[in-house]
Each structure stands twice: as C-alpha cells, then as structure tokens.
Enzyme design. Sequence first.
Site, mmCIF file in Angstrom:
data_model
loop_
_atom_site.group_PDB
_atom_site.id
_atom_site.type_symbol
_atom_site.label_atom_id
_atom_site.label_comp_id
_atom_site.label_asym_id
_atom_site.label_seq_id
_atom_site.Cartn_x
_atom_site.Cartn_y
_atom_site.Cartn_z
ATOM 1 N N ARG A 48 0.667 -1.685 -0.082
ATOM 2 C CA ARG A 48 -0.210 -0.094 -0.153
ATOM 3 C C ARG A 48 0.904 1.212 0.139
ATOM 4 N NH1 ARG A 48 2.721 1.918 3.905
ATOM 5 N NH2 ARG A 48 0.670 3.906 3.602
ATOM 6 N N GLY A 49 0.593 1.980 -0.570
ATOM 7 C CA GLY A 49 0.979 3.185 -0.410
ATOM 8 C C GLY A 49 0.953 4.120 -1.808
ATOM 9 N N ALA A 50 0.480 5.294 -2.669
ATOM 10 C CA ALA A 50 0.691 5.400 -3.614
ATOM 11 C C ALA A 50 2.143 4.769 -4.217
ATOM 12 C CB ALA A 50 0.496 6.722 -3.785
ATOM 13 N N ARG A 89 -7.129 0.014 -6.831
ATOM 14 C CA ARG A 89 -7.218 0.803 -6.361
ATOM 15 C C ARG A 89 -7.459 1.750 -7.260
ATOM 16 N NH1 ARG A 89 -4.702 1.389 -0.927
ATOM 17 N NH2 ARG A 89 -6.585 1.996 -0.101
ATOM 18 N N GLN A 193 -3.004 2.110 9.529
ATOM 19 C CA GLN A 193 -1.486 2.298 9.416
ATOM 20 C C GLN A 193 -0.069 3.558 9.955
ATOM 21 O OE1 GLN A 193 -4.520 2.880 7.325
ATOM 22 N NE2 GLN A 193 -3.902 2.518 5.369
ATOM 23 N N ASP A 234 -1.790 10.880 -2.203
ATOM 24 C CA ASP A 234 -2.071 10.128 -2.752
ATOM 25 C C ASP A 234 -2.559 10.142 -4.930
ATOM 26 O OD1 ASP A 234 -3.581 8.574 -0.200
ATOM 27 O OD2 ASP A 234 -2.489 6.813 -1.974
ATOM 28 N N ASN A 244 -5.544 12.227 -0.228
ATOM 29 C CA ASN A 244 -4.984 11.728 1.156
ATOM 30 C C ASN A 244 -5.850 11.088 2.290
ATOM 31 O OD1 ASN A 244 -1.976 10.696 1.933
ATOM 32 N ND2 ASN A 244 -2.250 11.994 3.588
ATOM 33 N N LYS A 245 -5.162 9.941 2.572
ATOM 34 C CA LYS A 245 -6.026 9.116 3.748
ATOM 35 C C LYS A 245 -7.074 10.104 4.787
ATOM 36 C CE LYS A 245 -6.082 5.483 4.092
ATOM 37 N NZ LYS A 245 -6.768 4.964 3.197
HETATM 38 C C1 LIG Z 1 3.600 8.004 0.138
HETATM 39 S S1 LIG Z 1 1.914 8.042 -0.518
HETATM 40 C C2 LIG Z 1 1.001 7.171 1.509
HETATM 41 C C3 LIG Z 1 0.016 7.893 0.693
HETATM 42 O O1 LIG Z 1 -1.530 5.903 0.853
HETATM 43 C C4 LIG Z 1 -1.966 5.862 2.166
HETATM 44 O O2 LIG Z 1 -3.524 5.156 2.158
HETATM 45 P P1 LIG Z 1 -3.129 3.708 2.027
HETATM 46 O O3 LIG Z 1 -2.313 3.536 3.153
HETATM 47 O O4 LIG Z 1 -4.429 3.686 1.155
HETATM 48 O O5 LIG Z 1 -2.282 3.457 0.239
HETATM 49 C C5 LIG Z 1 -2.281 7.478 2.340
HETATM 50 O O6 LIG Z 1 -2.954 8.212 2.043
HETATM 51 C C6 LIG Z 1 -0.571 8.077 2.603
HETATM 52 O O7 LIG Z 1 -0.693 9.264 2.685
#
Ligand SMILES: CSC[C@H]1O[C@H](OP(=O)(O)O)[C@H](O)[C@@H]1O
Length: 335
Positions: A48-50, A89, A193, A234, A244-245
Amino acid sequence: MGATPRAVGWTGSAVQLLDQTLLPDQLASVEIHRVDDLVAAIRRLAVRGAPALGIAGAYGVALAIVQAAREGWDGSAFTAAVGRLRAARPTALALAQGVDAAYARVDDGLEAVVAVGHAIADADERANRAIGRHGADWILARLGDRPLRVLTHCNTGALATAAWGTALGIIRELHARGRVELVYVDETRPLLQGSRLTAWELAEAGIDYRVQVDAAAAGTIVGGLVDVAVVGADRIAANGDVANKVGTLGVALACAHAGIPFIVAASASTVDPDLPSGAGIPIERRADDEVLAWSGRLVAPKEARAHNPAFDVTPAGLVSALVTEHGASPPGSPA
Ligand SMILES: CSC[C@H]1O[C@H](OP(=O)(O)O)[C@H](O)[C@@H]1O
C-alpha cells in the site's frame, strides 16, 4: 536500528511483497506468482502507499508476462489481467501510472518491463530524499532552527514508497538534523497504518513518538502541542487540491484554525494535470466490516452499515506548502 526493508520487489519471476497487514508483529515477505493474487494483495493493503503501488503495478505487468507464458494466455486475457491490476485501487494515481509505463514496454519483452519497475523505484527513492531535504529546509526556515513537535497521519514512510518516505522522509531528515522533539502519530483508523506502520518505522529509526486516536488530532493541534503537520498524498489535482488518507482534511482544518503549517509531501508525479480540481478525484470506498469489526469481532449492531471512504480531499487553500523533489511551493503551483 535496522533499515526498513523494501515494501515491494521483483525476484526474477515473481513479485515480492513485505506483507504489511502482518506488521508490526511479523516481518514477513510473500512471493506473488499470479496477477490476481497481486490484485488481492493490493486490495487488502498487503502492499500500500501510492509510490509502492506504482512500483507494484509495474512489476505486476512483468508478472502478467510470466503468467501468460506459463498458462498460455492470449492477448485479450493478458490485457484483461493488466486492466484488473490497474483498477485494483482507484485513488492513488501512481498505480495506474506504474501499470501504464510498464505496459508501454510489453512489446520489448520481460526485461524491459522489469526495468520500468526498477526505474520507478530508483526515481522514487531519489525523490523521497530530495523531498526530505526540501521539506526540512522549508520547515526550519519558517519555524526556527530548533527541535519541533510534528504531527503526521497514516503511513508515508519506506513501507509506502521505494525507500525513506515522503512526509516521513521529511521527519527522518529533521531527525537527522536533530530537529525532532516528538512525533504525534495518528493511528489512522480503520486499518491503523499509523499505529501499526508509522510507529514501527519511527521506532526502527529511533524517533520519539506518541500514537493518538484520530479524534485527538484536532485537540492536539489546537491545544498548542504541535508545531507542524506533514502528510502524504495519493493524488493532487492541478489546482493543488490533495487526496490523502481519510482524516487528513480534519488535520488541515485544525492546522488552519491553529495557525500552524500543514505540509503535503509527494513526488511531482502525484499531480494529475488532467484533473482541474479535487472534485474529480475518485475516492475509494471500502468494506463496511473494516469499520464495524475489531479483531474480527463485530462491535456494532449486526444490522449496522458503515460509511468507509479510504480518502478525503483537502482544498489547496488549506495547504501551506506542497513539497516535491523539485522544492516547496504554494499549493496550486506544484514545485
Ligand atoms: C507516500 S503515499 C502514502 C499514502 O498512501 C496511504 O494510503 P493507503 O495506506 O490506503 O495506501 C495514505 O493516503 C498515505 O498518505
């Protein structure tokens, strides 16, 4: 303290993931040999994470080539599998970017596609180091060259990227300069997270932190306990609106009310030039039971339903600076 292992890699014939759903209790890698297993891993946030999704997307196209040869897929089966990967996603722009960049090299063969994944990862690590430097410079120039109390939301570290991190990369750089007093880590419900991943990375880095419930963030900020908030992104619209989250918007609103800087850290490729504003950013909706269950046990009435957006959109006007590998800039004009 050890360095955080890479979130995603290529073994030569399979995608290798650090299964983030098992952290912080287990540091376990898993090899993925089928595209649809990678799609499932992305959907359940094993990766996960962009930026990490962008790398996984590119290696996923390589995986499709290997699987197609192994299982005798025709062109339509191959393209359909790549399409499922690209759509796993919807919010993070990087996933589609990684898949598209790799898919464009399919006719040049497997090694060319794998090289795209390597190049995205190498570029991301370089970008993160630059984001860390630019972000720390911007913050210390405005807040004074002193140890700071920083708030962050979700996980934006090495686990979400190729290495180092974006917002967490700024925190790492501030720490390297002796300029972190304390980090407030939003737990980031429902998948935690923050408390599971960011806390783990900060502990590994020897950076002092306190985990807090998301609902505490506004009080912590308005109560004067935070000097600056740094978050990731994201997808960023052309006008500087930031997806973002979920919970990020609340942090931004609290920072605006408290008059403290709210910094967004992301590689320049996170900006979607084709998207005029945040209104057009697709927001992923996730399963009800992520909200309604705790450790597999329902904690709401059995007939309860949930509203579970995985992201929110922060208007550019609430962003003090957007920090990319090119520098720090006012929102709406990505550096
Ligand atoms: C470095 S971008 C990380 C970004 O991704 C996370 O979302 P997810 O955990 O659902 O993939 C979150 O928005 C973070 O800021």
